[in-house]
Design a protein around this motif. Structure first.
Motif, PDB file in Angstrom:
ATOM      1  N   PRO A  74      92.490  40.828  46.742  1.00 16.38           N
ATOM      2  CA  PRO A  74      92.600  40.929  47.937  1.00 16.38           C
ATOM      3  C   PRO A  74      93.229  40.024  48.629  1.00 16.38           C
ATOM      4  N   ILE A  75      94.368  40.484  49.766  1.00 17.49           N
ATOM      5  CA  ILE A  75      94.839  39.611  50.332  1.00 17.49           C
ATOM      6  C   ILE A  75      94.960  40.002  52.006  1.00 17.49           C
ATOM      7  N   ILE A  76      94.549  41.039  52.249  1.00 24.39           N
ATOM      8  CA  ILE A  76      94.200  41.382  53.698  1.00 24.39           C
ATOM      9  C   ILE A  76      92.718  42.074  53.621  1.00 24.39           C
ATOM     10  N   ALA A  77      91.851  42.041  54.590  1.00 20.39           N
ATOM     11  CA  ALA A  77      90.568  42.443  54.583  1.00 20.39           C
ATOM     12  C   ALA A  77      90.308  42.855  56.296  1.00 20.39           C
ATOM     13  N   VAL A  78      89.799  44.116  56.220  1.00 19.60           N
ATOM     14  CA  VAL A  78      89.138  44.521  57.503  1.00 19.60           C
ATOM     15  C   VAL A  78      87.859  45.099  57.571  1.00 19.60           C
ATOM     16  N   THR A  79      86.708  44.567  58.171  1.00 22.13           N
ATOM     17  CA  THR A  79      85.545  45.651  58.144  1.00 22.13           C
ATOM     18  C   THR A  79      85.060  45.696  59.307  1.00 22.13           C
ATOM     19  N   ARG A  80      84.835  46.959  59.894  1.00 19.11           N
ATOM     20  CA  ARG A  80      84.827  47.442  61.375  1.00 19.11           C
ATOM     21  C   ARG A  80      83.258  48.005  61.208  1.00 19.11           C
ATOM     22  N   ALA A  81      82.278  47.318  61.780  1.00 24.33           N
ATOM     23  CA  ALA A  81      81.028  47.899  61.987  1.00 24.33           C
ATOM     24  C   ALA A  81      80.828  48.495  63.561  1.00 24.33           C
ATOM     25  N   PRO A  82      81.079  49.764  63.708  1.00 24.25           N
ATOM     26  CA  PRO A  82      81.175  50.290  64.920  1.00 24.25           C
ATOM     27  C   PRO A  82      79.983  50.046  66.088  1.00 24.25           C
ATOM     28  N   VAL A  83      78.912  50.483  65.517  1.00 23.00           N
ATOM     29  CA  VAL A  83      77.786  50.442  66.330  1.00 23.00           C
ATOM     30  C   VAL A  83      77.357  49.045  66.563  1.00 23.00           C
ATOM     31  N   LEU A  84      77.760  48.148  65.889  1.00 20.44           N
ATOM     32  CA  LEU A  84      77.424  46.629  66.232  1.00 20.44           C
ATOM     33  C   LEU A  84      78.277  45.942  66.987  1.00 20.44           C
ATOM     34  N   ASN A  85      79.805  46.744  67.210  1.00 18.49           N
ATOM     35  CA  ASN A  85      80.785  46.234  67.876  1.00 18.49           C
ATOM     36  C   ASN A  85      81.279  44.948  67.168  1.00 18.49           C
ATOM     37  N   ARG A  86      81.412  44.802  65.859  1.00 16.14           N
ATOM     38  CA  ARG A  86      81.918  43.786  65.024  1.00 16.14           C
ATOM     39  C   ARG A  86      83.074  44.320  64.256  1.00 16.14           C
ATOM     40  N   THR A  87      84.131  43.553  64.384  1.00 12.77           N
ATOM     41  CA  THR A  87      85.270  43.815  63.549  1.00 12.77           C
ATOM     42  C   THR A  87      85.619  42.331  62.881  1.00 12.77           C
ATOM     43  N   TYR A  88      85.597  42.319  61.657  1.00 14.17           N
ATOM     44  CA  TYR A  88      85.883  41.149  60.792  1.00 14.17           C
ATOM     45  C   TYR A  88      87.109  41.633  60.157  1.00 14.17           C
ATOM     46  N   HIS A  89      88.007  40.224  60.086  1.00 11.29           N
ATOM     47  CA  HIS A  89      89.152  40.348  59.188  1.00 11.29           C
ATOM     48  C   HIS A  89      89.538  39.207  58.643  1.00 11.29           C
ATOM     49  N   ALA A  90      90.553  39.363  57.636  1.00  9.72           N
ATOM     50  CA  ALA A  90      90.837  37.990  57.175  1.00  9.72           C
ATOM     51  C   ALA A  90      92.217  38.144  56.322  1.00  9.72           C
ATOM     52  N   ILE A  91      92.958  37.291  56.212  1.00  9.69           N
ATOM     53  CA  ILE A  91      94.176  37.174  55.194  1.00  9.69           C
ATOM     54  C   ILE A  91      94.105  35.960  54.520  1.00  9.69           C
ATOM     55  N   ALA A  92      94.443  36.080  53.082  1.00 16.10           N
ATOM     56  CA  ALA A  92      94.285  35.138  52.301  1.00 16.10           C
ATOM     57  C   ALA A  92      94.872  33.861  52.828  1.00 16.10           C
ATOM     58  N   ASP A  93      94.220  32.912  52.539  1.00 19.23           N
ATOM     59  CA  ASP A  93      94.666  31.477  52.969  1.00 19.23           C
ATOM     60  C   ASP A  93      94.752  31.304  54.656  1.00 19.23           C
ATOM     61  N   GLN A  94      94.330  32.189  55.444  1.00 23.38           N
ATOM     62  CA  GLN A  94      94.383  31.983  56.678  1.00 23.38           C
ATOM     63  C   GLN A  94      93.095  32.040  57.476  1.00 23.38           C
ATOM     64  N   GLY A  95      91.899  31.992  56.695  1.00 24.63           N
ATOM     65  CA  GLY A  95      90.694  32.155  57.382  1.00 24.63           C
ATOM     66  C   GLY A  95      90.000  33.299  57.738  1.00 24.63           C
ATOM     67  N   ALA A  96      88.950  33.254  57.971  1.00 25.56           N
ATOM     68  CA  ALA A  96      88.207  34.767  58.322  1.00 25.56           C
ATOM     69  C   ALA A  96      87.790  34.601  59.796  1.00 25.56           C
ATOM     70  N   TYR A  97      87.738  35.931  60.506  1.00 24.64           N
ATOM     71  CA  TYR A  97      87.449  35.997  61.832  1.00 24.64           C
ATOM     72  C   TYR A  97      86.247  36.992  62.047  1.00 24.64           C
ATOM     73  N   LEU A  98      85.810  37.122  63.327  1.00 21.87           N
ATOM     74  CA  LEU A  98      84.902  38.071  63.778  1.00 21.87           C
ATOM     75  C   LEU A  98      85.180  38.379  65.208  1.00 21.87           C
ATOM     76  N   ASN A  99      85.654  39.637  65.681  1.00 22.30           N
ATOM     77  CA  ASN A  99      86.238  39.908  66.963  1.00 22.30           C
ATOM     78  C   ASN A  99      86.886  38.825  67.529  1.00 22.30           C
ATOM     79  N   ASP A 100      88.115  38.404  66.515  1.00 23.36           N
ATOM     80  CA  ASP A 100      89.194  37.434  66.697  1.00 23.36           C
ATOM     81  C   ASP A 100      88.761  35.918  66.773  1.00 23.36           C
ATOM     82  N   GLN A 101      87.394  35.682  66.688  1.00 24.73           N
ATOM     83  CA  GLN A 101      86.880  34.233  66.574  1.00 24.73           C
ATOM     84  C   GLN A 101      86.674  33.701  65.190  1.00 24.73           C
ATOM     85  N   PRO A 102      87.212  32.565  64.637  1.00 22.39           N
ATOM     86  CA  PRO A 102      86.953  32.183  63.325  1.00 22.39           C
ATOM     87  C   PRO A 102      85.717  31.874  62.971  1.00 22.39           C
TER      88      PRO A 102
END
Length: 239
Positions: A74-102
């Motif tokens: 995996p080199i790109i990831a997006v997980t969207r929990a719509p009811v919780l209004n949470r969007t998680y995303h990550a790019i390999a070697d660039q950190g992980a984010y929740l709603n654009d916050q690290p």
């Protein structure tokens, strides 16, 4: 369990990705076609609803999970929990984010202060055999952790670990559409991700263990003891 919503989400996302990345195939949970994950240079992996049982029963713990693999990694990831209004995303070697916050894995260093999520127990044919190890694992963890939770969605098990809301995720399965996005989120957040035997986690693993660095060794010791006591158990990918 498959709903019309699963099929609709997969159809819409597949259509979009075919337009913007026409040279990259997609493996969806509801696809009839299956891939050797390491063969394509790039491959999208999609679970249109991870946690369908929760969705059907009106529980808000479900998510769309999408990952881009490069030769199975995996080199790109997006997980969207719509009811919780949470969007998680990550790019390999660039950190992980929740709603654009690290985000980062928890700083917990003592297992007795940890919240650990477990993957679902097996159902259907041969579930009694498959659950023997899962039940033994639950029994081993109960007196050694603060709380055990079963969210019913692997991608949120790993995403919530990545944000530090939980401290470990123990999932006796490794379906790529369930795990690919979440495993990258967890790694990029600083968690340790292995299989149940402590080996490096890959798309070929049959289990997924992710933990905050401060409790990873203690959790691994419990798993090693359980594996020694149950040498005949067989990991599987049923969920």
């Amino acid at each position: 369990m498959v709903t019309d919503v699963d099929l609709s989400i997969q159809r819409h996302i597949t259509t979009y990705l075919q337009q913007v990345t026409p040279d990259i195939d997609l493996l969806g949970e509801e696809n009839a076609h299956r891939f050797n994950l390491a063969t394509p240079e790039y491959l999208w992996v999609l679970d249109p609803i991870d946690g369908t049982s929760n969705f059907v029963h009106g529980l808000p713990l479900y998510a769309v999970s999408l990952a881009l693999l490069h030769h199975g990694r995996p080199i790109i990831a997006v997980t969207r929990a719509p009811v919780l209004n949470r969007t998680y995303h990550a790019i390999a070697d660039q950190g992980a984010y929740l709603n654009d916050q690290p985000i980062g894995a928890s700083a917990t260093t003592v297992l007795t202060e940890a919240i650990v999520t477990l993957g679902d127990y097996a159902v259907g044919d041969d579930s009694a055999r498959r659950n023997h190890y899962r039940l033994a694992l639950t029994s081993a963890l109960v007196p050694r952790v603060e709380r055990i939770r079963m969210l019913g969605t692997a991608t949120l098990d790993l995403a919530m670990l990545a944000e530090g809301a939980t401290d470990a995720a123990v999932i006796m399965a490794n379906k790529p559409w369930d795990i690919a996005a979440g495993s990258l989120l967890a790694r990029e957040a600083g968690a340790i991700v292995t299989d149940v035997h402590g080996h490096a986690h890959t798309h070929q693993s049959t289990s997924t263990i992710a933990a905050a660095p401060g409790i990873a060794r203690e959790l691994s010791t419990i798993l090693d003891t359980l594996n020694t006591a149950s040498p005949g158990h067989r990991d599987d990918t049923a969920r």
